[in-house]
Design a protein around this motif. Structure first.
Motif, PDB file in Angstrom:
ATOM      1  N   ILE A 292      39.799  38.618  28.420  1.00 23.62           N
ATOM      2  CA  ILE A 292      40.057  37.595  29.427  1.00 23.62           C
ATOM      3  C   ILE A 292      40.261  36.249  28.738  1.00 23.62           C
ATOM      4  O   ILE A 292      39.741  36.012  27.651  1.00 23.62           O
ATOM      5  CB  ILE A 292      38.913  37.482  30.452  1.00 23.62           C
ATOM      6  CG1 ILE A 292      37.641  36.980  29.773  1.00 23.62           C
ATOM      7  CG2 ILE A 292      38.686  38.787  31.170  1.00 23.62           C
ATOM      8  CD1 ILE A 292      36.571  36.551  30.748  1.00 23.62           C
ATOM      9  N   PRO A 293      41.040  35.372  29.359  1.00 26.39           N
ATOM     10  CA  PRO A 293      41.223  34.037  28.787  1.00 26.39           C
ATOM     11  C   PRO A 293      39.986  33.178  29.014  1.00 26.39           C
ATOM     12  O   PRO A 293      39.129  33.496  29.849  1.00 26.39           O
ATOM     13  CB  PRO A 293      42.422  33.493  29.561  1.00 26.39           C
ATOM     14  CG  PRO A 293      42.339  34.185  30.890  1.00 26.39           C
ATOM     15  CD  PRO A 293      41.807  35.564  30.591  1.00 26.39           C
ATOM     16  N   SER A 294      39.896  32.099  28.292  1.00 26.80           N
ATOM     17  CA  SER A 294      38.773  31.173  28.454  1.00 26.80           C
ATOM     18  C   SER A 294      38.698  30.678  29.897  1.00 26.80           C
ATOM     19  O   SER A 294      39.690  30.209  30.451  1.00 26.80           O
ATOM     20  CB  SER A 294      38.951  29.976  27.515  1.00 26.80           C
ATOM     21  OG  SER A 294      37.892  29.066  27.652  1.00 26.80           O
ATOM     22  N   GLY A 295      37.525  30.827  30.504  1.00 29.87           N
ATOM     23  CA  GLY A 295      37.334  30.384  31.881  1.00 29.87           C
ATOM     24  C   GLY A 295      38.063  31.220  32.908  1.00 29.87           C
ATOM     25  O   GLY A 295      38.203  30.801  34.064  1.00 29.87           O
ATOM     26  N   GLY A 296      38.475  32.412  32.533  1.00 31.17           N
ATOM     27  CA  GLY A 296      39.270  33.242  33.438  1.00 31.17           C
ATOM     28  C   GLY A 296      38.480  33.904  34.545  1.00 31.17           C
ATOM     29  O   GLY A 296      39.074  34.511  35.447  1.00 31.17           O
ATOM     30  N   PHE A 297      37.150  33.823  34.495  1.00 32.55           N
ATOM     31  CA  PHE A 297      36.288  34.419  35.517  1.00 32.55           C
ATOM     32  C   PHE A 297      35.205  33.409  35.867  1.00 32.55           C
ATOM     33  O   PHE A 297      34.495  32.922  34.988  1.00 32.55           O
ATOM     34  CB  PHE A 297      35.667  35.701  34.969  1.00 32.55           C
ATOM     35  CG  PHE A 297      34.702  36.384  35.902  1.00 32.55           C
ATOM     36  CD1 PHE A 297      35.086  37.467  36.660  1.00 32.55           C
ATOM     37  CD2 PHE A 297      33.388  35.948  36.004  1.00 32.55           C
ATOM     38  CE1 PHE A 297      34.187  38.105  37.506  1.00 32.55           C
ATOM     39  CE2 PHE A 297      32.482  36.567  36.847  1.00 32.55           C
ATOM     40  CZ  PHE A 297      32.886  37.649  37.601  1.00 32.55           C
TER      41      PHE A 297
END
Length: 229
Positions: free
Chosen positions: A140-145
């Motif tokens: 997942i990308p940074s801050g994606g969740f």
């Protein structure tokens, strides 16, 4: 994830998850790892949780009744064509739509939970590696969740807060293609009011995502060995 009861006092330990074992950057193929080939090339697929998705931090439990990543516009959730569908030395990466999480609850009264996912900082991917057993890494990308609570306490937990992160899981071929996550560790950052336990930095996720071919349901998505050139 969230909520800690102790001697009738409630203190928030809010953590987050998302899809799927988030640790630092995705590792490369181990020395001597077999190659990987995905098929059918060009076919699209869905990944739908076969049951609840559970996030845990010690005694804290957040359960989401439904989660899925579905094909939409563009190339997300599509097996690559041509050379991109195989790697003779390691895993094959496929971009996916950010998974959704719905009907999330805790065992704490008076607390509501919502999960948001995004790809503002980069793509979500699944990296599939042939083997016995096969592996599936959810990146997942940074801050994606982002997991948020409201009601009794307002806290925010962000997964992969310091850069892209990877969740280590297993690929199951027999019995129906699936990605399995078993108490996979997740780095998180907590923010909010005084009772939000900002010192907590990790949670775990448990989930089983059934993978189905939406282009031709009669042909399962297959992770096999890389074929010689």
């Amino acid at each position: 994830m969230i909520i800690h009861k102790n001697s009738r006092r409630i203190s928030l330990l809010l953590l987050s998850g998302a899809t799927l074992v988030f640790a630092a950057a995705a590792p490369g193929a181990a020395a001597g790892a077999p190659g990987t080939s995905l098929s059918p090339a060009g076919h699209r697929f869905s990944a739908v949780a076969a049951g609840p998705v559970v996030f845990e931090a010690g005694p804290i439990v957040v359960t989401c009744a439904a989660s899925s990543s579905l094909p939409g516009t563009g190339s997300r959730n599509t097996i690559p064509d041509g050379p991109a569908a195989a790697d003779p030395a390691g895993p094959v990466a496929v971009r996916i739509a950010p998974p959704t999480f719905k009907d999330c609850t805790t065992d704490a009264p008076g607390l509501r939970v919502a999960v948001e996912t995004n790809e503002a900082a980069g793509p979500w991917q699944v990296q599939l590696q042939y083997g016995t057993p096969g592996t599936a890494r959810l990146s997942i990308p940074s801050g994606g969740f982002v997991l948020k609570t409201s009601g009794l306490l307002a806290c925010t937990a962000t997964a992969a807060p310091n850069g892209p992160a990877t969740a280590e899981g297993r690929w199951r071929q027999q019995g129906g293609p699936a990605v399995l996550l078993e108490r996979a560790p997740i780095p998180v950052k907590l923010e909010g009011s005084f009772f939000c336990a900002t010192s907590v930095t990790s949670a775990t996720i448990t989930a089983e995502y059934t993978v189905r071919n939406t282009t031709d349901p009669a042909r399962p998505i297959t992770v096999g060995p890389s074929l010689p050139g």
